[in-house]
Design a protein around this motif. Structure first.
Motif, PDB file in Angstrom:
ATOM      1  N   GLY A   1       5.029  -3.863   0.649  1.00  0.00           N
ATOM      2  CA  GLY A   1       4.060  -3.743  -0.432  1.00  0.00           C
ATOM      3  C   GLY A   1       2.973  -2.728  -0.111  1.00  0.00           C
ATOM      4  N   GLY A   2       2.469  -2.788   1.123  1.00  0.00           N
ATOM      5  CA  GLY A   2       1.469  -1.812   1.545  1.00  0.00           C
ATOM      6  C   GLY A   2       2.010  -0.403   1.546  1.00  0.00           C
ATOM      7  N   GLN A   3       3.254  -0.234   1.987  1.00  0.00           N
ATOM      8  CA  GLN A   3       3.848   1.097   2.011  1.00  0.00           C
ATOM      9  C   GLN A   3       4.028   1.655   0.604  1.00  0.00           C
ATOM     10  OE1 GLN A   3       7.281   0.053   4.592  1.00  0.00           O
ATOM     11  NE2 GLN A   3       6.528   1.677   5.954  1.00  0.00           N
ATOM     12  N   ALA A   4       4.442   0.817  -0.331  1.00  0.00           N
ATOM     13  CA  ALA A   4       4.610   1.273  -1.713  1.00  0.00           C
ATOM     14  C   ALA A   4       3.290   1.779  -2.274  1.00  0.00           C
ATOM     15  CB  ALA A   4       5.166   0.145  -2.570  1.00  0.00           C
ATOM     16  N   VAL A   5       2.213   1.033  -2.035  1.00  0.00           N
ATOM     17  CA  VAL A   5       0.904   1.441  -2.557  1.00  0.00           C
ATOM     18  C   VAL A   5       0.428   2.720  -1.885  1.00  0.00           C
ATOM     19  CG1 VAL A   5      -1.532   0.797  -2.745  1.00  0.00           C
ATOM     20  CG2 VAL A   5       0.252  -0.906  -3.196  1.00  0.00           C
ATOM     21  N   ALA A   6       0.520   2.793  -0.568  1.00  0.00           N
ATOM     22  CA  ALA A   6       0.057   3.983   0.144  1.00  0.00           C
ATOM     23  C   ALA A   6       0.814   5.224  -0.305  1.00  0.00           C
ATOM     24  CB  ALA A   6       0.208   3.774   1.648  1.00  0.00           C
ATOM     25  N   ALA A   7       2.141   5.109  -0.429  1.00  0.00           N
ATOM     26  CA  ALA A   7       2.942   6.253  -0.852  1.00  0.00           C
ATOM     27  C   ALA A   7       2.636   6.635  -2.296  1.00  0.00           C
ATOM     28  CB  ALA A   7       4.426   5.934  -0.698  1.00  0.00           C
ATOM     29  N   GLY A   8       2.455   5.632  -3.158  1.00  0.00           N
ATOM     30  CA  GLY A   8       2.124   5.919  -4.545  1.00  0.00           C
ATOM     31  C   GLY A   8       0.800   6.655  -4.676  1.00  0.00           C
TER      32      GLY A   8
END
Length: 376
Positions: free
Chosen positions: A178-185
Motif C-alpha cells: 500500500g505504501g509503495q503504491a502511494v509513493a509511486a503514484g
C-alpha cells in the motif's frame, strides 16, 4: 511479481507547474485531506449524510491534521536528511529517538500498526521483526508515503524502494504494498502525468496478484461510475476495522481517478465515502495536489493548515508541511540546506563516520520510465 510493463514517458506540458509547487501541493494536499476527513473517520456514508449532509468543507471547529500528517512530516524530515541513502537502521533509530524513547502525545503513538511497532521497539526488537504485529497490513505506511514520491519525483520505482525501507520497521506484506503504491503514484503525479498514468505507476510497483493490486484494479474499473461504485467495489463489508491498506489505498486512488485528478472533487469524494476517511482523503489530496500543484487547493482550506500541533508526535510540533516539501525539493536536487532549513526533529539522527551519510545496502532500482524531466 509486479508488472514489468513500461509506462510511456510523460512530456512536461507547456507552462508546467514547478517542482516546488507540486511538492507543496502534495504535502499540503495531504494535510488538507487529513483535516477534512478526520471528523468522518470510521463512519458510513449514510451516517455522514445524516449528520452533515454532503461534506463540502471543514466541519470541525478547529480543523487540523491528525497522525496522518504528523507521521508524513516524520518520514519527510527523515528522508530530507538521508535521501536515497536511507537504511532500515536510520528509520529504526529515528523511531526510537523521536517517538519510542520520548513521551508520547495524547494519541499515544496513533493507530494499531504504530502501537504495535512501538511496543516491539520498546521490547528491544529490531526491524524487520519490529513489524511483526497484528496490524502490519494497515494503511499506516500509506499515510506517510507521499514524501517519498515528492523526493523521487518522476521516479516511481525509486519512491517505492525508499518507502519499503521506511516501512520495514512497521509494516509487512500488504502494508508495504500500500505504501509503495502511494509513493509511486505521487512520484508520477509530480510530473503532472494524467490520472491513468499515475494509477498505472502505482500498479507497476506492487505484485500483480496482491490484494492491493486487485483492489486497485477494481477501483479503477468502477471509477467512471462515481464514489458509490468505487466504495461498493472495494470496501470489505462486515470487517470492523477501516484501516486495511488494500481497501484504503484503493478508495483513495478511486476517488482521485473518479475526479480525474481535480483536487476538490478527489478529496471530497474520499471524505464522503467514509471508512478511514482521514487517510483516504489525505492520500487522494497528495495525489491531486502533486498533479495540479498547490494553487489547486482552495485558499480557505489551505489557510486553515498551520504547523503541526504535536498531538500524536510531540517532536513534530511546529513543523509545517510546506517546510517539509521545500526540504524534500532541495534534497532531491542535492542542494544542502543550512541551519535555518535544518529539520528540528531529526537533529539526532545517526550519521556515518565523521558525519557522513551511511551508504544504502540496497542496489539502485531502475526506473519504469513514468516521467520525463520534471520542470523546476
Amino acid at each position: 511479481m509486479a508488472s514489468t510493463a513500461c509506462i510511456p514517458p510523460v512530456p512536461a506540458p507547456q507552462g508546467a507547474v514547478g517542482l516546488r509547487d507540486r511538492a507543496r501541493g502534495a504535502l499540503l494536499g495531504l494535510a488538507v485531506g487529513d483535516a477534512l476527513g478526520a471528523p468522518a473517520e470510521n463512519m458510513k456514508p449514510s451516517e455522514i449524510r445524516a449528520r452533515w449532509g454532503r461534506i463540502t468543507g471543514y466541519v470541525a471547529e478547529n480543523p487540523a491534521g491528525t497522525d496522518d500528517t504528523e507521521y508524513a512530516i516524520f518520514s519527510g524530515l527523515l528522508l530530507a536528511r538521508y535521501g536515497s541513502a536511507l537504511t532500515p537502521v536510520d528509520v529504526e533509530t529515528a523511531w526510537h529517538e523521536w517517538i519510542a524513547d520520548r513521551e508520547e502525545g495524547p494519541f499515544r503513538g496513533a493507530g494499531f500498526s504504530e502501537r504495535g511497532t512501538l511496543e516491539n521497539l520498546r521490547r528491544g526488537l529490531a526491524a524487520p521483526i519490529s513489524a511483526q504485529h497484528r496490524h502490519a497490513w494497515s494503511d499506516g505506511l500509506a499515510m506517510r508515503a507521499a514524501p517519498h514520491g515528492v523526493f523521487a519525483a518522476g521516479r516511481p520505482a525509486e519512491a517505492a524502494r525508499l518507502v519499503a525501507i521506511d516501512g520495514s520497521v512497521s509494516h509487512e506484506g500488504e502494508g508495504i504494498y500500500g505504501g509503495q503504491a502511494v509513493a509511486a503514484g505521487v512520484a508520477a503525479a509530480m510530473t503532472g502525468a494524467p490520472a491513468v498514468v499515475v494509477v498505472a505507476s502505482a500498479l507497476a510497483v506492487v505484485p500483480d496478484d496482491s490484494w492491493t493490486a486487485r483492489c486497485l484494479r477494481r477501483a479503477m474499473t468502477a471509477a467512471h461510475r462515481g464514489e458509490r461504485a468505487v466504495r461498493s467495489a472495494v470496501v470489505i463489508g462486515g470487517y470492523p476495522w477501516t484501516d486495511l491498506a488494500p481497501e484504503a489505498v484503493a478508495l483513495a486512488f478511486g476517488a482521485y481517478a473518479a475526479a480525474d485528478g481535480d483536487f476538490t472533487d478527489a478529496v471530497l469524494t474520499a471524505v464522503n465515502m467514509g471508512r478511514d476517511a482521514d487517510t483516504t482523503a489525505a492520500v487522494a489530496g497528495a495525489l491531486a495536489g502533486a498533479t495540479r500543484g498547490v494553487d489547486a487547493i482552495p485558499a480557505e482550506w489551505a489557510a486553515a493548515i498551520g504547523p503541526a500541533r504535536g498531538t500524536c508526535l510531540p517532536t513534530m510540533a511546529g513543523h509545517h508541511v510546506r517546510e517539509v516539501a521545500d526540504l524534500l525539493t532541495h534534497a532531491a536536487r542535492g542542494v544542502p540546506h543550512g541551519p535555518e532549513g535544518e529539520p528540528r526533529g531529526p537533529e539526532s539522527a545517526p550519521r556515518g563516520p565523521e558525519g557522513a551519510l551511511p551508504r544504502s545496502p540496497y542496489p539502485p532500482v531502475p526506473d519504469i520510465g513514468t516521467a520525463a524531466e520534471v520542470s523546476s
